[in-house]
Each structure stands twice: as structure tokens, then as C-alpha cells.
Design a protein around this motif. Sequence first.
Motif, short mmCIF file in Angstrom:
data_model
loop_
_atom_site.label_atom_id
_atom_site.label_comp_id
_atom_site.label_asym_id
_atom_site.label_seq_id
_atom_site.Cartn_x
_atom_site.Cartn_y
_atom_site.Cartn_z
N SER A 253 0.72 -1.01 -0.23
CA SER A 253 0.09 0.57 -0.11
C SER A 253 0.72 0.94 0.00
O SER A 253 1.76 1.12 0.83
N ILE A 254 0.27 1.93 -0.73
CA ILE A 254 1.08 3.37 -0.77
C ILE A 254 1.21 4.21 0.61
O ILE A 254 2.30 5.24 1.01
N MET A 255 0.33 3.97 1.50
CA MET A 255 0.33 4.49 2.94
C MET A 255 1.47 3.51 3.22
O MET A 255 2.05 4.35 5.07
N ALA A 256 1.91 2.73 3.47
CA ALA A 256 2.86 2.07 4.15
C ALA A 256 4.08 3.06 4.04
O ALA A 256 5.12 2.77 4.77
N ILE A 257 4.06 3.83 2.61
CA ILE A 257 5.37 4.77 2.53
C ILE A 257 5.07 6.20 3.42
O ILE A 257 4.93 6.59 3.29
N PRO A 258 6.69 5.88 4.02
CA PRO A 258 6.70 6.68 5.07
C PRO A 258 7.12 8.10 3.91
O PRO A 258 7.79 8.18 3.42
N ARG A 259 6.38 9.62 4.53
CA ARG A 259 6.76 10.64 4.21
C ARG A 259 7.52 11.67 4.51
O ARG A 259 7.65 11.78 5.61
N ARG A 260 8.77 11.77 4.34
CA ARG A 260 9.05 12.47 4.76
C ARG A 260 8.64 14.47 5.19
O ARG A 260 9.00 15.18 6.15
N ALA A 261 8.89 15.32 3.82
CA ALA A 261 8.06 16.59 3.67
C ALA A 261 6.52 15.99 3.76
O ALA A 261 6.56 15.48 3.56
N THR A 262 6.44 18.37 4.42
CA THR A 262 4.65 17.68 4.75
C THR A 262 4.46 18.79 3.44
O THR A 262 5.19 20.36 3.66
N TYR A 263 3.95 18.75 1.92
CA TYR A 263 3.21 19.81 1.42
C TYR A 263 2.20 20.67 2.02
O TYR A 263 0.98 19.93 1.47
N LYS A 264 2.14 21.34 2.69
CA LYS A 264 0.96 22.49 3.17
C LYS A 264 0.01 22.81 2.35
O LYS A 264 0.68 23.21 1.52
N ALA A 265 -1.15 22.45 2.44
CA ALA A 265 -1.85 23.34 1.53
C ALA A 265 -2.88 25.06 2.14
O ALA A 265 -2.87 25.20 3.17
N VAL A 266 -3.05 24.92 1.02
CA VAL A 266 -3.76 27.03 1.11
C VAL A 266 -5.32 26.55 1.16
O VAL A 266 -5.70 25.62 0.44
N HIS A 267 -6.17 26.74 1.01
CA HIS A 267 -7.06 27.03 1.66
C HIS A 267 -7.27 27.40 -0.46
O HIS A 267 -7.09 28.84 -0.34
N ALA A 268 -9.05 27.70 -1.08
CA ALA A 268 -8.92 28.69 -1.92
C ALA A 268 -9.18 30.05 -1.60
O ALA A 268 -8.87 30.39 -2.93
N ASP A 269 -9.94 30.22 -0.54
CA ASP A 269 -9.89 32.09 -0.08
C ASP A 269 -8.29 32.71 0.37
O ASP A 269 -8.39 33.56 1.27
N SER A 270 -7.35 31.77 0.68
CA SER A 270 -6.26 32.14 0.58
C SER A 270 -5.68 33.76 -0.47
O SER A 270 -6.40 33.39 -1.22
#
Length: 144
Positions: A74-91
Motif C-alpha cells: 500500500s502507498i500508505m506504508a511508505i513514510p513521507r518525509r516532507a510535508t506539503y502544506k495546502a492552502v484554502h481556496a480563499d487564502s
Amino acid sequence: MNILFFLTPKSDVAYIFENETLRQTLEKMEHRKFSCIPLLSLDGKYRGTISEGDLLWGMKTLNVPDIKTAEGISIMAIPRRATYKAVHADSNMEDLLDKAINQNYVPVTDDQGYFIGIITRKEIIKYCYKELKKYESSNKPEAK
């Protein structure tokens, strides 16, 4: 300025769902020639981003010797090192720029956290360049 002006909509973006396998992710990234890709929940909410580096280190850690083995992981078994933070559409533009400094794209979500697309750093730089050129041309000293 409305940040949605820069948006590449979800329909034009490659992404993976949390129930996909390592092999599916590898193949999608290879086909689209992306170095990272958004990861979504089954109902379409943004969960994070997975990168080539995450895949490489995950395959090393899980001792994945071949593509056949990757089918069962599963792709969820792969740890993610970086955190890509999202913005809201009204940012605002400041929020967008703050994220884009450290990310090659910024995921965009609606008020409920549903993924609606991305804004690439390239689009932001193109806009800034165009604005700089406008500024420079409007502030040139007049010839006498």
C-alpha cells in the motif's frame, strides 16, 4: 489578488488515492514525469504529497526488490518525509508565497479540505516576473 487565478484544476493534475499500491504510484509518476504527487483520501480530501525520495527510501526500508513486490504494498506504508502544506481556496497571496518558498507546488483545498488543484511555483514566478516588467516599464525615466 485571487490565488485561484494560478490554479491548475484537479482534472488536469495527476494524483493518487490512499488505497493505491506502490507500483501504481511508481507507474503514474513515471508516466507523467513528476517528482512528487498529491495523495488523496478515497473521498477526495488532501492527505499529503509523496515524492520520488519517499518512494526510494520506502522501497529501501521495506526491502522491495522488484516491481512485482511493489504490487502488494500500500502507498500508505511508505513514510513521507516532507510535508506539503495546502492552502484554502480563499487564502491570500502572502499565504501562497509562504508555502511556495519550500514546495515546488502548493495543493489547494476547499473549505471542507477537498483537493481542488495545485498552484505551481513556476506559475507564481511567471506572474511575479510579469509584474516586475510592468513595474520597470512604468518607472523608466523619460528621455529628454
